[in-house]
Design a protein around this motif. Structure first.
Motif, PDB file in Angstrom:
ATOM      1  N   LYS A  12     -37.785  52.111 -13.628  1.00 45.51           N
ATOM      2  CA  LYS A  12     -37.983  53.183 -12.648  1.00 45.51           C
ATOM      3  C   LYS A  12     -36.798  53.245 -11.693  1.00 45.51           C
ATOM      4  CE  LYS A  12     -42.225  54.619 -13.553  1.00 45.51           C
ATOM      5  NZ  LYS A  12     -42.535  55.941 -13.989  1.00 45.51           N
ATOM      6  N   LYS A  13     -36.313  52.086 -11.241  1.00 49.08           N
ATOM      7  CA  LYS A  13     -35.181  52.017 -10.324  1.00 49.08           C
ATOM      8  C   LYS A  13     -33.943  52.620 -10.967  1.00 49.08           C
ATOM      9  CE  LYS A  13     -32.821  50.239  -6.784  1.00 49.08           C
ATOM     10  NZ  LYS A  13     -32.304  51.284  -5.980  1.00 49.08           N
ATOM     11  N   LYS A  14     -33.721  52.325 -12.244  1.00 49.60           N
ATOM     12  CA  LYS A  14     -32.569  52.872 -12.951  1.00 49.60           C
ATOM     13  C   LYS A  14     -32.669  54.390 -13.048  1.00 49.60           C
ATOM     14  CE  LYS A  14     -31.502  48.804 -15.715  1.00 49.60           C
ATOM     15  NZ  LYS A  14     -31.483  48.215 -17.053  1.00 49.60           N
ATOM     16  N   GLN A  15     -33.870  54.918 -13.267  1.00 47.18           N
ATOM     17  CA  GLN A  15     -34.058  56.359 -13.356  1.00 47.18           C
ATOM     18  C   GLN A  15     -33.734  57.029 -12.024  1.00 47.18           C
ATOM     19  OE1 GLN A  15     -38.078  56.808 -14.689  1.00 47.18           O
ATOM     20  NE2 GLN A  15     -37.584  56.379 -16.816  1.00 47.18           N
ATOM     21  N   VAL A  16     -34.152  56.419 -10.932  1.00 43.26           N
ATOM     22  CA  VAL A  16     -33.873  56.976  -9.607  1.00 43.26           C
ATOM     23  C   VAL A  16     -32.373  56.956  -9.334  1.00 43.26           C
ATOM     24  CG1 VAL A  16     -34.166  56.583  -7.129  1.00 43.26           C
ATOM     25  CG2 VAL A  16     -36.129  56.443  -8.644  1.00 43.26           C
ATOM     26  N   ASP A  17     -31.696  55.892  -9.731  1.00 42.06           N
ATOM     27  CA  ASP A  17     -30.259  55.773  -9.513  1.00 42.06           C
ATOM     28  C   ASP A  17     -29.472  56.816 -10.300  1.00 42.06           C
ATOM     29  OD1 ASP A  17     -30.620  53.697  -7.766  1.00 42.06           O
ATOM     30  OD2 ASP A  17     -30.205  52.140  -9.240  1.00 42.06           O
ATOM     31  N   LYS A  18     -30.037  57.348 -11.367  1.00 40.64           N
ATOM     32  CA  LYS A  18     -29.342  58.324 -12.197  1.00 40.64           C
ATOM     33  C   LYS A  18     -29.386  59.735 -11.613  1.00 40.64           C
ATOM     34  CE  LYS A  18     -29.996  55.882 -16.531  1.00 40.64           C
ATOM     35  NZ  LYS A  18     -30.576  55.917 -17.874  1.00 40.64           N
ATOM     36  N   ILE A  19     -30.223  59.978 -10.626  1.00 39.35           N
ATOM     37  CA  ILE A  19     -30.319  61.297 -10.022  1.00 39.35           C
ATOM     38  C   ILE A  19     -29.031  61.571  -9.245  1.00 39.35           C
ATOM     39  CG2 ILE A  19     -31.559  62.732  -8.351  1.00 39.35           C
ATOM     40  CD1 ILE A  19     -34.053  61.046  -8.988  1.00 39.35           C
ATOM     41  N   PRO A  20     -28.355  62.682  -9.520  1.00 42.69           N
ATOM     42  CA  PRO A  20     -27.124  62.987  -8.780  1.00 42.69           C
ATOM     43  C   PRO A  20     -27.409  63.156  -7.289  1.00 42.69           C
ATOM     44  CG  PRO A  20     -27.377  64.434 -10.688  1.00 42.69           C
ATOM     45  CD  PRO A  20     -28.653  63.674 -10.538  1.00 42.69           C
ATOM     46  N   ILE A  21     -26.467  62.756  -6.475  1.00 40.51           N
ATOM     47  CA  ILE A  21     -26.635  62.808  -5.023  1.00 40.51           C
ATOM     48  C   ILE A  21     -26.967  64.220  -4.556  1.00 40.51           C
ATOM     49  CG2 ILE A  21     -25.356  62.634  -2.846  1.00 40.51           C
ATOM     50  CD1 ILE A  21     -24.098  60.089  -3.882  1.00 40.51           C
ATOM     51  N   TYR A  22     -26.323  65.229  -5.149  1.00 37.93           N
ATOM     52  CA  TYR A  22     -26.543  66.603  -4.691  1.00 37.93           C
ATOM     53  C   TYR A  22     -27.931  67.134  -5.041  1.00 37.93           C
ATOM     54  CZ  TYR A  22     -25.013  67.596  -9.464  1.00 37.93           C
ATOM     55  OH  TYR A  22     -24.883  67.613 -10.828  1.00 37.93           O
ATOM     56  N   HIS A  23     -28.714  66.387  -5.833  1.00 35.56           N
ATOM     57  CA  HIS A  23     -30.101  66.763  -6.129  1.00 35.56           C
ATOM     58  C   HIS A  23     -31.109  66.020  -5.259  1.00 35.56           C
ATOM     59  CE1 HIS A  23     -29.588  69.485  -9.443  1.00 35.56           C
ATOM     60  NE2 HIS A  23     -28.849  68.627 -10.119  1.00 35.56           N
ATOM     61  N   LYS A  24     -30.650  65.017  -4.528  1.00 38.39           N
ATOM     62  CA  LYS A  24     -31.563  64.228  -3.703  1.00 38.39           C
ATOM     63  C   LYS A  24     -31.820  64.945  -2.380  1.00 38.39           C
ATOM     64  CE  LYS A  24     -30.465  59.669  -5.470  1.00 38.39           C
ATOM     65  NZ  LYS A  24     -30.108  58.298  -5.103  1.00 38.39           N
ATOM     66  N   GLN A  25     -33.040  64.861  -1.919  1.00 41.95           N
ATOM     67  CA  GLN A  25     -33.404  65.456  -0.637  1.00 41.95           C
ATOM     68  C   GLN A  25     -32.907  64.598   0.521  1.00 41.95           C
ATOM     69  OE1 GLN A  25     -37.537  66.357  -0.367  1.00 41.95           O
ATOM     70  NE2 GLN A  25     -37.377  67.207   1.673  1.00 41.95           N
ATOM     71  N   ASN A  26     -33.032  63.291   0.394  1.00 44.83           N
ATOM     72  CA  ASN A  26     -32.597  62.349   1.425  1.00 44.83           C
ATOM     73  C   ASN A  26     -31.611  61.358   0.829  1.00 44.83           C
ATOM     74  OD1 ASN A  26     -34.432  63.314   3.517  1.00 44.83           O
ATOM     75  ND2 ASN A  26     -36.020  62.464   2.222  1.00 44.83           N
ATOM     76  N   LEU A  27     -30.648  60.965   1.633  1.00 44.40           N
ATOM     77  CA  LEU A  27     -29.617  60.033   1.191  1.00 44.40           C
ATOM     78  C   LEU A  27     -29.632  58.778   2.049  1.00 44.40           C
ATOM     79  CD1 LEU A  27     -26.636  62.576   1.056  1.00 44.40           C
ATOM     80  CD2 LEU A  27     -28.161  61.946  -0.822  1.00 44.40           C
ATOM     81  N   THR A  28     -29.267  57.662   1.449  1.00 46.63           N
ATOM     82  CA  THR A  28     -29.048  56.457   2.242  1.00 46.63           C
ATOM     83  C   THR A  28     -27.720  56.631   2.984  1.00 46.63           C
ATOM     84  OG1 THR A  28     -27.821  55.324   0.489  1.00 46.63           O
ATOM     85  CG2 THR A  28     -30.234  55.024   0.516  1.00 46.63           C
ATOM     86  N   ILE A  29     -27.462  55.760   3.932  1.00 47.36           N
ATOM     87  CA  ILE A  29     -26.191  55.814   4.659  1.00 47.36           C
ATOM     88  C   ILE A  29     -25.026  55.665   3.678  1.00 47.36           C
ATOM     89  CG2 ILE A  29     -24.740  54.672   6.398  1.00 47.36           C
ATOM     90  CD1 ILE A  29     -27.017  56.136   7.705  1.00 47.36           C
ATOM     91  N   GLN A  30     -25.163  54.755   2.725  1.00 45.40           N
ATOM     92  CA  GLN A  30     -24.099  54.536   1.738  1.00 45.40           C
ATOM     93  C   GLN A  30     -23.872  55.786   0.894  1.00 45.40           C
ATOM     94  OE1 GLN A  30     -22.031  51.895   1.419  1.00 45.40           O
ATOM     95  NE2 GLN A  30     -20.965  53.058  -0.139  1.00 45.40           N
ATOM     96  N   GLU A  31     -24.948  56.419   0.430  1.00 48.18           N
ATOM     97  CA  GLU A  31     -24.819  57.643  -0.360  1.00 48.18           C
ATOM     98  C   GLU A  31     -24.198  58.765   0.466  1.00 48.18           C
ATOM     99  OE1 GLU A  31     -28.561  57.194  -3.479  1.00 48.18           O
ATOM    100  OE2 GLU A  31     -28.917  58.059  -1.495  1.00 48.18           O
ATOM    101  N   ALA A  32     -24.596  58.880   1.733  1.00 51.77           N
ATOM    102  CA  ALA A  32     -24.039  59.913   2.607  1.00 51.77           C
ATOM    103  C   ALA A  32     -22.556  59.683   2.844  1.00 51.77           C
ATOM    104  CB  ALA A  32     -24.797  59.945   3.922  1.00 51.77           C
TER     105      ALA A  32
END
Length: 79
Positions: A12-32
């Motif tokens: 499940k964690k790997k699947q979440v990590d595969k979502i492109p950043i521009y499709h995520k509603q919220n980002l972590t500080i690192q992703e931002a």
């Protein structure tokens, strides 16, 4: 009752990590940081401001609301 094993959690964690950043509603500080090319220290300063409109507090964790963050960047001339 089904038990969730550690292998299922990893998948499940790997699947979440595969979502492109521009499709995520919220980002972590690192992703931002990766998304905006603004440094971690500067982002931490921005989200620490009580008037910050693009931060979401989840317990002790702070997430960046991507769409509001995009608007902030569009309207900012200095960060």
């Amino acid at each position: 009752m089904n038990k969730i094993n550690s292998e299922e959690i990893k998948n499940k964690k790997k699947q979440v990590d595969k979502i492109p950043i521009y499709h995520k509603q919220n980002l972590t500080i690192q992703e931002a940081t990766e998304y905006s090319n603004i440094g971690i220290h500067r982002l931490n300063l921005l989200v620490s401001d009580p008037s910050c409109t693009f931060v979401l507090h989840v317990g002790a964790k702070r997430l960046i609301k991507r769409e509001l963050f995009d608007e902030f960047i569009k309207n900012a001339s200095y960060v």
